[in-house]
Scaffold this motif. Structure first.
Motif, PDB file in Angstrom:
ATOM      1  N   LEU A  48       0.820  -1.311   0.057  1.00 41.21           N
ATOM      2  CA  LEU A  48      -0.107  -0.021  -0.071  1.00 41.21           C
ATOM      3  C   LEU A  48       0.897   1.227   0.000  1.00 41.21           C
ATOM      4  O   LEU A  48       0.383   2.651  -0.098  1.00 41.21           O
ATOM      5  CB  LEU A  48      -0.877  -0.063   1.413  1.00 41.21           C
ATOM      6  CG  LEU A  48      -2.039  -1.278   1.183  1.00 41.21           C
ATOM      7  CD1 LEU A  48      -2.659  -1.141   2.461  1.00 41.21           C
ATOM      8  CD2 LEU A  48      -2.823  -1.161  -0.183  1.00 41.21           C
ATOM      9  N   GLU A  49       2.251   1.034  -0.015  1.00 45.02           N
ATOM     10  CA  GLU A  49       2.916   2.235  -0.202  1.00 45.02           C
ATOM     11  C   GLU A  49       4.207   1.699  -0.935  1.00 45.02           C
ATOM     12  O   GLU A  49       4.780   0.648  -0.923  1.00 45.02           O
ATOM     13  CB  GLU A  49       3.624   2.618   1.124  1.00 45.02           C
ATOM     14  CG  GLU A  49       3.028   3.358   2.169  1.00 45.02           C
ATOM     15  CD  GLU A  49       3.580   3.941   3.444  1.00 45.02           C
ATOM     16  OE1 GLU A  49       4.955   3.731   3.551  1.00 45.02           O
ATOM     17  OE2 GLU A  49       3.093   4.502   4.082  1.00 45.02           O
ATOM     18  N   PRO A  50       4.635   2.607  -1.914  1.00 41.28           N
ATOM     19  CA  PRO A  50       5.838   2.131  -2.752  1.00 41.28           C
ATOM     20  C   PRO A  50       7.079   1.903  -2.053  1.00 41.28           C
ATOM     21  O   PRO A  50       7.366   2.528  -1.022  1.00 41.28           O
ATOM     22  CB  PRO A  50       6.023   3.544  -3.754  1.00 41.28           C
ATOM     23  CG  PRO A  50       5.457   4.542  -2.869  1.00 41.28           C
ATOM     24  CD  PRO A  50       4.251   4.155  -2.140  1.00 41.28           C
ATOM     25  N   ILE A  51       7.814   0.894  -2.557  1.00 42.57           N
ATOM     26  CA  ILE A  51       8.872   0.320  -1.898  1.00 42.57           C
ATOM     27  C   ILE A  51      10.108   0.922  -2.672  1.00 42.57           C
ATOM     28  O   ILE A  51      11.232   1.289  -2.153  1.00 42.57           O
ATOM     29  CB  ILE A  51       8.980  -1.043  -1.849  1.00 42.57           C
ATOM     30  CG1 ILE A  51       7.781  -1.595  -0.803  1.00 42.57           C
ATOM     31  CG2 ILE A  51      10.460  -1.760  -1.435  1.00 42.57           C
ATOM     32  CD1 ILE A  51       7.681  -2.974  -0.836  1.00 42.57           C
ATOM     33  N   GLY A  52      10.097   0.712  -4.264  1.00 45.35           N
ATOM     34  CA  GLY A  52      11.122   1.176  -4.705  1.00 45.35           C
ATOM     35  C   GLY A  52      12.339   0.231  -4.759  1.00 45.35           C
ATOM     36  O   GLY A  52      12.241  -1.085  -4.477  1.00 45.35           O
ATOM     37  N   ASP A  53      13.533   0.653  -4.701  1.00 47.74           N
ATOM     38  CA  ASP A  53      14.778  -0.329  -4.366  1.00 47.74           C
ATOM     39  C   ASP A  53      14.628  -0.873  -2.911  1.00 47.74           C
ATOM     40  O   ASP A  53      14.257  -0.363  -2.238  1.00 47.74           O
ATOM     41  CB  ASP A  53      15.974   0.337  -4.766  1.00 47.74           C
ATOM     42  CG  ASP A  53      16.398   0.929  -5.997  1.00 47.74           C
ATOM     43  OD1 ASP A  53      15.726   0.320  -6.897  1.00 47.74           O
ATOM     44  OD2 ASP A  53      17.066   1.836  -6.054  1.00 47.74           O
ATOM     45  N   PRO A  54      15.381  -2.246  -2.780  1.00 47.26           N
ATOM     46  CA  PRO A  54      15.314  -2.654  -1.697  1.00 47.26           C
ATOM     47  C   PRO A  54      16.068  -1.781  -0.511  1.00 47.26           C
ATOM     48  O   PRO A  54      17.072  -1.121  -0.973  1.00 47.26           O
ATOM     49  CB  PRO A  54      16.456  -3.898  -1.711  1.00 47.26           C
ATOM     50  CG  PRO A  54      16.122  -4.479  -3.130  1.00 47.26           C
ATOM     51  CD  PRO A  54      15.740  -2.901  -3.996  1.00 47.26           C
ATOM     52  N   HIS A  55      15.594  -1.572   0.601  1.00 47.10           N
ATOM     53  CA  HIS A  55      16.276  -0.949   1.494  1.00 47.10           C
ATOM     54  C   HIS A  55      15.940  -1.318   3.099  1.00 47.10           C
ATOM     55  O   HIS A  55      14.939  -2.024   3.150  1.00 47.10           O
ATOM     56  CB  HIS A  55      15.400   0.804   1.605  1.00 47.10           C
ATOM     57  CG  HIS A  55      13.958   0.806   1.481  1.00 47.10           C
ATOM     58  ND1 HIS A  55      13.411   0.964   2.632  1.00 47.10           N
ATOM     59  CD2 HIS A  55      13.028   0.780   0.460  1.00 47.10           C
ATOM     60  CE1 HIS A  55      12.073   0.757   2.377  1.00 47.10           C
ATOM     61  NE2 HIS A  55      11.992   1.018   1.112  1.00 47.10           N
ATOM     62  N   PRO A  56      16.747  -0.713   3.859  1.00 48.05           N
ATOM     63  CA  PRO A  56      16.437  -0.995   5.617  1.00 48.05           C
ATOM     64  C   PRO A  56      15.113  -0.905   5.951  1.00 48.05           C
ATOM     65  O   PRO A  56      14.552   0.054   5.512  1.00 48.05           O
ATOM     66  CB  PRO A  56      17.628  -0.691   6.166  1.00 48.05           C
ATOM     67  CG  PRO A  56      18.594  -0.231   5.017  1.00 48.05           C
ATOM     68  CD  PRO A  56      17.934  -0.147   3.818  1.00 48.05           C
ATOM     69  N   MET A  57      14.798  -1.279   6.838  1.00 46.90           N
ATOM     70  CA  MET A  57      13.516  -1.064   7.674  1.00 46.90           C
ATOM     71  C   MET A  57      13.642  -0.945   9.112  1.00 46.90           C
ATOM     72  O   MET A  57      14.847  -1.105   9.737  1.00 46.90           O
ATOM     73  CB  MET A  57      12.643  -2.307   7.444  1.00 46.90           C
ATOM     74  CG  MET A  57      12.109  -2.255   6.084  1.00 46.90           C
ATOM     75  SD  MET A  57      10.818  -1.029   5.711  1.00 46.90           S
ATOM     76  CE  MET A  57       9.433  -1.323   6.563  1.00 46.90           C
ATOM     77  N   GLY A  58      12.783  -0.235   9.913  1.00 40.91           N
ATOM     78  CA  GLY A  58      12.703   0.031  11.314  1.00 40.91           C
ATOM     79  C   GLY A  58      13.005   1.373  11.682  1.00 40.91           C
ATOM     80  O   GLY A  58      13.971   2.257  11.393  1.00 40.91           O
ATOM     81  N   HIS A  59      12.324   1.901  12.689  1.00 37.95           N
ATOM     82  CA  HIS A  59      12.409   3.337  13.277  1.00 37.95           C
ATOM     83  C   HIS A  59      12.167   3.600  14.895  1.00 37.95           C
ATOM     84  O   HIS A  59      11.952   4.490  15.258  1.00 37.95           O
ATOM     85  CB  HIS A  59      11.267   4.250  12.378  1.00 37.95           C
ATOM     86  CG  HIS A  59       9.986   3.757  12.488  1.00 37.95           C
ATOM     87  ND1 HIS A  59       9.222   3.221  11.491  1.00 37.95           N
ATOM     88  CD2 HIS A  59       9.130   3.862  13.597  1.00 37.95           C
ATOM     89  CE1 HIS A  59       8.022   3.115  11.738  1.00 37.95           C
ATOM     90  NE2 HIS A  59       7.623   3.697  13.005  1.00 37.95           N
ATOM     91  N   GLU A  60      12.178   2.321  15.461  1.00 37.96           N
ATOM     92  CA  GLU A  60      11.992   2.358  17.076  1.00 37.96           C
ATOM     93  C   GLU A  60      13.269   1.502  17.636  1.00 37.96           C
ATOM     94  O   GLU A  60      13.692   0.473  16.970  1.00 37.96           O
ATOM     95  CB  GLU A  60      10.811   1.414  17.139  1.00 37.96           C
ATOM     96  CG  GLU A  60       9.619   2.310  16.930  1.00 37.96           C
ATOM     97  CD  GLU A  60       8.201   1.375  16.509  1.00 37.96           C
ATOM     98  OE1 GLU A  60       7.309   1.288  17.462  1.00 37.96           O
ATOM     99  OE2 GLU A  60       8.346   0.475  15.718  1.00 37.96           O
ATOM    100  N   TYR A  61      13.794   2.165  18.514  1.00 32.93           N
ATOM    101  CA  TYR A  61      15.236   1.801  18.929  1.00 32.93           C
ATOM    102  C   TYR A  61      15.348   2.230  20.433  1.00 32.93           C
ATOM    103  O   TYR A  61      15.026   3.277  20.846  1.00 32.93           O
ATOM    104  CB  TYR A  61      16.192   2.377  18.213  1.00 32.93           C
ATOM    105  CG  TYR A  61      16.260   3.669  18.160  1.00 32.93           C
ATOM    106  CD1 TYR A  61      17.291   4.440  18.654  1.00 32.93           C
ATOM    107  CD2 TYR A  61      15.269   4.312  17.236  1.00 32.93           C
ATOM    108  CE1 TYR A  61      17.309   6.007  18.656  1.00 32.93           C
ATOM    109  CE2 TYR A  61      15.441   5.757  17.118  1.00 32.93           C
ATOM    110  CZ  TYR A  61      16.296   6.459  17.782  1.00 32.93           C
ATOM    111  OH  TYR A  61      16.375   7.892  17.791  1.00 32.93           O
ATOM    112  N   VAL A  62      16.285   1.223  21.084  1.00 28.23           N
ATOM    113  CA  VAL A  62      16.702   1.480  22.562  1.00 28.23           C
ATOM    114  C   VAL A  62      17.935   1.059  22.380  1.00 28.23           C
ATOM    115  O   VAL A  62      18.109  -0.293  21.732  1.00 28.23           O
ATOM    116  CB  VAL A  62      16.071   1.405  23.656  1.00 28.23           C
ATOM    117  CG1 VAL A  62      14.705   2.278  23.802  1.00 28.23           C
ATOM    118  CG2 VAL A  62      15.410  -0.129  23.824  1.00 28.23           C
TER     119      VAL A  62
END
Length: 338
Positions: A48-62
């Motif tokens: 449901l969102e364009p991906i384009g080229d393969p890329h890393p994921m994730g935006h939550e972190y400690v």
């Protein structure tokens, strides 16, 4: 290092990636303690969102700081830190006004489902804890980096007041954390809209007083029935779909407010309808950095436990299973351990 990379809808792989390095004097590199899959990660997973080229994921972190750039003095190697999905220098005009997620130097994190992460603008983005918190607190501190901070923003944007009646649209991790936020801000009645028994149970544990299972206009009718035909003082929209937004706007009373924090997808708002409704509307990416010190303290003191939204724990190399479980609604939120 190893990390998650999305290649196509339904195709997330755990791959070897370049180790993060200090690229700017304002950067830091952390070793991830725990990370997770977010509901918003499912938009590209579902196509449901364009991906384009393969890329890393994730935006939550400690995690624990390993290295800092020359201009970073707020944190140092060895400290346990919590950050935000949106980086900020915490000094620009937007940051000083409390909207760090609209910092003029903002970058959105997108590489956090990995062993190690480079944090841009670390001076303004990261908050260190006193010492290393017990491991059982890591899930709740991780929740603070996004879903708890976003749920709090929903309540703040909707101006939840002590004694108010609040409706929460959405029973994912953000919606459940919004229930916590509404309770912490003194709401007297919290109506959670949910069709899933396990999520209803957690919503009640977090402070929901009522559950509404209906959706759409049927859901609105039920809210009106519960509020004497008027609607709620505040509605927290935590989904991002057109139906959720309509449901939220129609559930608020004249003079009430809607805080919308679900990333909008195909959402259109009728200006004339909004005009005559007298409903206030505010939302956007949560300024998590504004809330970090307060929310971290609430977690460390045991006052809130948003980590309960993690009902599936996996090793990081099984990250794709986390996406699938959340997509199939077998899990609210998947915790990933490197």
């Amino acid at each position: 290092m190893r990390g998650a990379v999305i290649h196509a809808p339904g195709d997330v792989r755990f791959e070897t990636l370049d180790d993060p390095k200090i690229l700017q004097p304002t950067d830091a590199v952390i070793r991830t303690a725990v990370t997770c899959v977010c509901g918003s990660d499912l938009w590209p997973w579902r196509g449901l969102e364009p991906i384009g080229d393969p890329h890393p994921m994730g935006h939550e972190y400690v995690g624990v700081v390993e290295e800092v750039g020359a201009e970073v003095t707020a944190v140092r190697p060895g400290q346990f830190v919590v950050g935000s999905f949106a980086t900020s220098d915490n000094t620009c005009a937007n940051c000083r006004n409390g909207f760090q997620s609209n910092c003029v130097h903002r970058e959105f994190m997108s590489t956090c489902q990995a062993d190690r992460v480079r944090i841009p603008h670390a001076q303004g983005t990261l908050v260190a804890t006193d010492g290393h918190p017990a491991e059982e607190l890591w899930p709740s501190l991780l929740a603070v980096s996004d879903v708890m901070g976003t749920g709090w923003w929903a309540a703040d944007a909707a101006e939840v007041q002590p004694g108010s009646t609040v409706v929460v649209v959405g029973d994912g991790a953000v919606g459940l954390c919004a229930v916590i936020a509404a309770k912490e801000r003194g709401a007297e009645r919290i109506i959670a809209m949910s069709r899933h028994e396990s999520r209803q149970k957690l919503a009640r544990e977090f402070g929901a007083t009522d559950i509404v299972t209906e959706r759409g206009e049927d859901g609105v009718a039920r809210i009106k029935e519960l509020t004497g035909g008027i609607g709620a003082d505040a509605v927290l929209e935590c989904v991002g779909t057109a139906q959720a937004m309509r449901q939220a706007l129609h559930s608020a009373r004249p003079g009430g407010n809607v805080g919308f924090v679900g990333v909008p997808h195909e959402v259109a708002i009728d200006g004339q309808e909004l005009f005559f409704s007298h409903v206030g509307l505010r939302g956007g990416p949560a300024p998590v950095r504004r809330y970090l010190p307060d929310l971290i303290e609430r977690v460390l003191s045991g006052r809130i436990d948003p980590g309960k939204v993690f009902d599936l724990t996996l090793p990081l190399d099984r990250v794709a299973e986390g996406y699938q479980a959340m997509d199939e609604r077998r899990a609210i939120k998947a915790l990933l351990k490197p």
